[in-house]
Scaffold this motif. Structure first.
Motif, PDB file in Angstrom:
ATOM      1  N   UNK A   1       0.911  -1.275   0.012  1.00 55.08           N
ATOM      2  CA  UNK A   1       0.060  -0.023   0.054  1.00 55.08           C
ATOM      3  C   UNK A   1       0.834   1.250   0.129  1.00 55.08           C
ATOM      4  N   UNK A   2       1.738   1.244   0.883  1.00 54.16           N
ATOM      5  CA  UNK A   2       2.692   2.410   0.874  1.00 54.16           C
ATOM      6  C   UNK A   2       3.473   2.506  -0.352  1.00 54.16           C
TER       7      UNK A   2
ATOM      8  N   UNK B   1       1.378   4.112  -2.705  1.00 58.63           N
ATOM      9  CA  UNK B   1       1.267   5.506  -2.481  1.00 58.63           C
ATOM     10  C   UNK B   1       2.329   6.414  -2.816  1.00 58.63           C
TER      11      UNK B   1
ATOM     12  N   UNK C   1       2.325   6.423  -6.940  1.00 58.20           N
ATOM     13  CA  UNK C   1       1.581   6.888  -7.619  1.00 58.20           C
ATOM     14  C   UNK C   1       0.888   8.139  -7.040  1.00 58.20           C
TER      15      UNK C   1
END
Lengths: 247, 292
Positions: free
Chosen positions: B14-15, B18, B21
């Protein structure tokens, strides 16, 4: 440093999970936050309401970076986001004066700034006669006054205030409220958590209602607060909290 | 526990997403590492807190600073009575021999014990401020270094009073003290970092400290007691080795074993680097653990 749209903070689909208890007996996994998206603009005052345990404080900690979101993104367009908590880093054996300085510094001030603001903070807290005494001799009200006054003077691009308006005796409380109102009504961007609903309607431009870690509703303070209160009424009527709530 | 490490791993992609993108790289990169306290502020708070803690500690007891001296004195007295008088296992100049061992060992054991508690004790602060967790063990270790400085001064005064002649080799003592400090910091960071993750280890650490005490030759001379083939193994224990070197310098006026000191220093620095990485990696996990 500021964003073209005047946004200070954006949250996109933020989720946060933790488990209660450790070890082989396990714990329950709790989804404290689920799919939270909103943004805060410059000078805006945003209110957060919801029942105890709905995730308000967790959300504030995710915003300051104390917790890291498991899912989604937290985008910060400003330098200093402060969680205005009471009594940060207080040590009962140090004098009020030392505690004041170290607390300011934990909240981001330099030592010189802290010393410059020292007298002003002491005066606001009405602790001139006690400030050189060790903190352990303070009553809990005096401690809270000191903590609040430190928080009030701190600079931040975005200030997160977690339910601290009810501090001290009646006289101090009204003074504290007024000072905080002034601060909030200035250019300061604030996220305010409170159970004092009339205050929220007065102060906030927008209110977010959290329910079980999700945004149940957001928008016009009067409307959201009213819906929330109506919901509370209904829940109390039923006698036990709704789990999950309608999606 | 297992659940939680799973959590952290799940968070990684997820990070990563993040960070790559999203809007502008500038903004995305601020996402994970924006802390209320930056490096400069970290050290400013650190030194202010350090000096305040040293003062606060004094006001907590009647005798204040004196306790830093009394504690080793009490230990040495007890050890002297038990081993020197009752068991009669004394070597020559037994008190001086004991002082060198006990003073240096209690520095190690006190600091490591304090580090073990450091993150747990500051749960409240960890939940209020986004601060690098290195802050807490480092504060403990530096605070104890100052106190130990006072103890060392008193110790040297006592040794000279007891008739020990300062030798030219004493110039190497600051190096020895620095190496021991690094070792304490390394072990202290490991204990501080690991105990919040697995609280059960708190008990194990206490036991290990006790075992290390027996195994460090505080009240016996390893040359007299151990078989020759076991001596090398004995000196693999960094604390035993450090104490041996303190005695070599103070009692015999000889230079320390530089090779051993270099090895201990390198080992300690490796621990410190690994723990710095761990603290960075798990930074927000500690706040989350306070919920469990």
């Amino acid at each position: 440093m500021t964003h073209p749209d005047g946004k200070l903070l954006e949250l996109e689909h933020v989720g946060f999970t933790y488990s209660t208890g450790i070890g082989f007996y396990g714990g329950r996994r709790i989804e404290a936050l689920r799919d939270i998206s909103f943004s805060v603009h410059e000078g805006e005052t945003l209110g957060l309401i919801g029942r105890n345990g709905c995730g308000k404080s967790t959300l504030l900690r995710v915003i300051t970076g104390i917790f890291r979101a498991d899912r989604g993104r937290v985008i910060r367009h400003c330098d200093r986001i402060s969680l205005l908590a009471l009594n940060v880093g207080f040590d009962a054996n140090l004098s009020g004066s030392d505690n004041l300085v170290i607390s300011c510094m934990f909240l981001g001030a330099s030592r010189r700034e802290a010393q410059r603001m020292h007298d002003e903070i002491v005066e606001f807290a009405e602790l001139e006669d006690y400030i050189d005494q060790p903190l352990k001799t303070y009553s809990s009200g005096m401690r809270a006054r000191l903590g609040f006054s430190v928080g009030l003077k701190m600079n931040a691009d975005l200030l997160l205030v977690d339910e601290i308006l009810g501090v001290g005796d009646a006289a101090f409380r009204s003074k504290a409220r007024e000072a905080m109102m002034q601060r909030i009504n200035s250019e300061q961007a604030v996220i305010l958590v409170s159970h004092n609903h009339p205050t929220m309607v007065d102060l906030c431009q927008r209110v977010i209602w959290l329910e079980n870690g999700e945004i149940r509703d957001q928008g016009e303070p009067e409307r959201v607060v009213e819906a929330y209160l109506a919901h509370l009424e209904q829940v109390r009527g039923v006698g036990r909290p709704l789990q999950g709530g309608p999606r | 526990m297992l659940d939680n490490s799973g959590d952290e791993n799940a968070a990684v992609p997820e990070r990563g997403h993040a960070a790559t993108g999203g809007t502008a790289g500038r903004n995305a990169s601020r996402e994970t590492h924006l802390l209320a306290i930056d490096t400069r502020q970290f050290w400013a708070v650190f030194f202010t807190k350090l000096s305040m803690n040293l003062r606060s500690e004094v006001s907590r007891t009647y005798l204040g600073y004196l306790w830093w001296l009394l504690e080793p004195v009490l230990y040495v007295t007890a050890l002297y009575v038990v081993f020197g008088i009752f068991l009669h296992t004394r070597t020559e100049n037994f008190i001086v021999f004991l002082v060198c061992g006990q003073v240096t060992f209690s520095w190690f054991s006190r600091s490591v014990g304090n580090c073990t508690r450091s993150l747990l004790q500051e749960k409240g602060l960890i939940n209020q401020v986004a601060i690098q967790k290195l802050f807490f063990p480092l504060l403990v270790v530096c605070q104890d270094l100052v106190k130990q400085g006072v103890v060392f001064l008193a110790m040297f005064g006592f040794l000279i009073f007891m008739g020990v002649q300062p030798a030219a080799a004493w110039w190497s003592l600051p190096v020895l003290i620095l190496v021991q400090w690094l070792f304490i910091l390394g072990i202290g960071m490991v204990c501080a970092g690991i105990v919040p993750l697995v609280p059960d280890l708190k008990f194990l650490i206490n036991t290990l400290l006790m075992v290390t005490m027996w195994a460090s030759g505080i009240f016996y001379s390893y040359k007299d007691v151990l078989l020759r083939e076991h001596q090398e193994l004995f000196l693999m224990n960094p604390m035993a080795n450090l104490i041996k070197n303190y005695r070599q310098v103070i009692l015999d006026g000889a230079l320390p074993d530089w090779g051993a000191l270099a090895a201990i220093a390198l080992f300690s620095m490796a621990l410190i680097v690994v723990m710095l990485w761990v603290f960075r990696r798990l930074d927000t996990t500690y706040a989350r653990l306070a919920l469990q």
